[in-house]
Design a protein around this motif. Structure first.
Motif, PDB file in Angstrom:
ATOM      1  N   PRO A   1       0.791  -1.234   0.000  1.00 51.24           N
ATOM      2  CA  PRO A   1       0.000   0.000   0.000  1.00 51.24           C
ATOM      3  C   PRO A   1       0.826   1.289   0.000  1.00 51.24           C
ATOM      4  CG  PRO A   1       0.236  -0.774   2.238  1.00 51.24           C
ATOM      5  CD  PRO A   1       1.007  -1.749   1.383  1.00 51.24           C
ATOM      6  N   ILE A   2       2.044   1.266  -0.529  1.00 51.44           N
ATOM      7  CA  ILE A   2       2.886   2.462  -0.484  1.00 51.44           C
ATOM      8  C   ILE A   2       2.189   3.680  -1.113  1.00 51.44           C
ATOM      9  CG2 ILE A   2       5.047   3.486  -1.276  1.00 51.44           C
ATOM     10  CD1 ILE A   2       6.334   0.698  -0.971  1.00 51.44           C
ATOM     11  N   PRO A   3       1.674   3.573  -2.364  1.00 57.68           N
ATOM     12  CA  PRO A   3       1.086   4.773  -2.957  1.00 57.68           C
ATOM     13  C   PRO A   3      -0.170   5.272  -2.246  1.00 57.68           C
ATOM     14  CG  PRO A   3       1.707   3.182  -4.644  1.00 57.68           C
ATOM     15  CD  PRO A   3       1.772   2.474  -3.338  1.00 57.68           C
ATOM     16  N   VAL A   4      -1.065   4.352  -1.875  1.00 56.95           N
ATOM     17  CA  VAL A   4      -2.299   4.816  -1.238  1.00 56.95           C
ATOM     18  C   VAL A   4      -1.999   5.448   0.114  1.00 56.95           C
ATOM     19  CG1 VAL A   4      -2.962   2.653  -0.046  1.00 56.95           C
ATOM     20  CG2 VAL A   4      -4.722   4.263  -0.808  1.00 56.95           C
ATOM     21  N   LYS A   5      -0.978   4.956   0.809  1.00 55.01           N
ATOM     22  CA  LYS A   5      -0.635   5.567   2.095  1.00 55.01           C
ATOM     23  C   LYS A   5       0.003   6.935   1.906  1.00 55.01           C
ATOM     24  CE  LYS A   5      -0.098   3.139   5.792  1.00 55.01           C
ATOM     25  NZ  LYS A   5       0.428   2.262   6.871  1.00 55.01           N
ATOM     26  N   ALA A   6       0.666   7.147   0.762  1.00 52.86           N
ATOM     27  CA  ALA A   6       1.173   8.487   0.464  1.00 52.86           C
ATOM     28  C   ALA A   6       0.023   9.470   0.305  1.00 52.86           C
ATOM     29  CB  ALA A   6       2.025   8.451  -0.799  1.00 52.86           C
ATOM     30  N   ILE A   7      -1.050   9.033  -0.347  1.00 51.66           N
ATOM     31  CA  ILE A   7      -2.224   9.899  -0.500  1.00 51.66           C
ATOM     32  C   ILE A   7      -2.906  10.113   0.844  1.00 51.66           C
ATOM     33  CG2 ILE A   7      -4.470  10.178  -1.593  1.00 51.66           C
ATOM     34  CD1 ILE A   7      -2.081  10.466  -3.510  1.00 51.66           C
TER      35      ILE A   7
ATOM     36  N   THR B   1       4.133  13.730  -8.246  1.00 50.07           N
ATOM     37  CA  THR B   1       2.988  12.994  -8.777  1.00 50.07           C
ATOM     38  C   THR B   1       1.957  12.740  -7.683  1.00 50.07           C
ATOM     39  OG1 THR B   1       4.438  11.912 -10.375  1.00 50.07           O
ATOM     40  CG2 THR B   1       2.273  10.928 -10.032  1.00 50.07           C
ATOM     41  N   ALA B   2       2.440  12.382  -6.492  1.00 46.33           N
ATOM     42  CA  ALA B   2       1.527  12.150  -5.375  1.00 46.33           C
ATOM     43  C   ALA B   2       0.767  13.420  -5.019  1.00 46.33           C
ATOM     44  CB  ALA B   2       2.295  11.632  -4.166  1.00 46.33           C
ATOM     45  N   ASP B   3       1.464  14.561  -5.034  1.00 47.82           N
ATOM     46  CA  ASP B   3       0.785  15.836  -4.764  1.00 47.82           C
ATOM     47  C   ASP B   3      -0.318  16.097  -5.798  1.00 47.82           C
ATOM     48  OD1 ASP B   3       2.458  16.316  -2.611  1.00 47.82           O
ATOM     49  OD2 ASP B   3       3.837  17.589  -3.746  1.00 47.82           O
ATOM     50  N   ALA B   4       0.000  15.844  -7.060  1.00 48.45           N
ATOM     51  CA  ALA B   4      -0.990  16.058  -8.122  1.00 48.45           C
ATOM     52  C   ALA B   4      -2.169  15.101  -7.974  1.00 48.45           C
ATOM     53  CB  ALA B   4      -0.327  15.883  -9.483  1.00 48.45           C
ATOM     54  N   MET B   5      -1.886  13.854  -7.612  1.00 47.43           N
ATOM     55  CA  MET B   5      -2.962  12.881  -7.444  1.00 47.43           C
ATOM     56  C   MET B   5      -3.850  13.246  -6.254  1.00 47.43           C
ATOM     57  SD  MET B   5      -3.106  10.621  -9.804  1.00 47.43           S
ATOM     58  CE  MET B   5      -2.474  11.753 -11.045  1.00 47.43           C
ATOM     59  N   ALA B   6      -3.233  13.721  -5.181  1.00 51.07           N
ATOM     60  CA  ALA B   6      -4.023  14.126  -4.014  1.00 51.07           C
ATOM     61  C   ALA B   6      -4.965  15.267  -4.375  1.00 51.07           C
ATOM     62  CB  ALA B   6      -3.095  14.526  -2.868  1.00 51.07           C
TER      63      ALA B   6
END
Length: 300
Positions: free
Chosen positions: A250-256, A280-285
């Motif tokens: 869950p690395i990416p979802v936990k970043a969000i 990218t994570a900032d943009a996705m959030a």
């Protein structure tokens, strides 16, 4: 029990020091309830089950069951590499408030299809909880074949399958087994629309941790056969689904979630999202916040 719709495989939030953040856990659960999520999974692979102590597992499950208060099903991840241990954990999960057991194919040991039939029947025969089969061969090294599922589906205590393989042929084979007592659930966000438009009952989702409102709407549209609207929303969500696979779950979802104020990290050997993906994570959030807001307004 008939499982359907938007079901979230919950991440487990930790503090900066690595302890479980129970305040964040409560907020994550409440956000799912408020958004209309139709089921939650505690201590699945997205919940870093292998990194939890026995006491932590119990505390998470008891707390979830208490907060949910039977409004939606609480599924407990109880699948282990040994049948007797899986039965023992399933009994404990029942005592701690779970409504069903999500039982992954035994990881690492790679049983035969005959062994899988015996394993799942033993867990179901014990009767502690209704059993949801879970096939994710990329993680376990073991593929639960449709012919094997056909042997298991008539069991009165085996109520569903979560299928994480994305091939349409696999989903078509499983949908032929679907009935009043056996639900077919996608375990793959990027292909969930296709699965539900073909007749699947819902999705056990990673992305819905971060965008529960949109995922509930997404499932409602697809399950109602509103193809154009479902596919339009799916197209909006695909970049988010892609991001959720940019590093191991869950690395990416936990970043969000961290950007949403829910939890701050993972437990080794998992590490936080690579710095190269931070923008990218900032943009996705930001994209998720916009979609959640737009969906809530449209549904009002």
């Amino acid at each position: 029990m008939h499982l359907s719709g938007s079901i979230t495989a919950l991440a487990t939030p930790f503090t900066a020091s690595g302890d479980i953040d129970f305040s964040a856990w409560d907020r994550l659960l409440q956000s799912q309830i408020d958004a209309g999520t139709q089921g939650v999974v505690v201590a699945g692979s997205t919940g870093e089950a292998n990194a939890l102590t026995d006491d932590e597992y119990e505390a998470l499950l008891r707390r979830a069951a208490g907060l949910v208060a039977k409004r939606i099903p609480v599924l407990a991840g109880t699948g282990l590499s040994n049948t007797a241990k899986t039965i023992e954990l399933t009994r404990s999960a029942a005592a701690w408030g779970a409504d069903a057991a999500l039982v992954v194919t035994p990881p690492y040991v790679r049983p035969t299809q005959t062994g899988l039939i015996a394993h799942y029947r033993a867990v179901a025969d014990d009767g502690a909880l209704p059993v949801v089969l879970y096939n994710v061969p990329g993680r376990t090294g073991c593929d639960l074949l449709p012919a094997t599922v056909a042997e298991l589906a008539p069991h009165p205590r085996i109520v569903a399958i979560k299928e994480a393989r994305p091939e349409p042929e696999r989903m078509a084979d499983l949908l032929a087994l679907r009935g009043a007592g056996f639900a077919v659930l996608s375990g793959d966000d990027p292909t969930a629309a296709r699965a539900m438009l073909a007749g699947a009952d819902g999705v056990i989702s990673v992305a819905s941790n971060a965008l529960p409102v949109a995922m509930r709407r997404f499932c409602d549209l697809a399950r109602a056969g509103r193809r154009a609207e479902a596919e339009a929303l799916d197209a909006e969500l695909q970049p988010i689904f892609d991001f959720m696979g940019i590093e191991p779950n869950p690395i990416p979802v936990k970043a969000i979630l961290a950007r949403q104020g829910i939890g701050q990290g993972l437990r080794l050997p998992l590490t936080t999202l690579s710095a190269t993906h931070a923008a990218t994570a900032d943009a996705m959030a930001a994209r998720i916040a916009a979609i959640e807001g737009e969906t809530a307004v449209a549904a009002a």
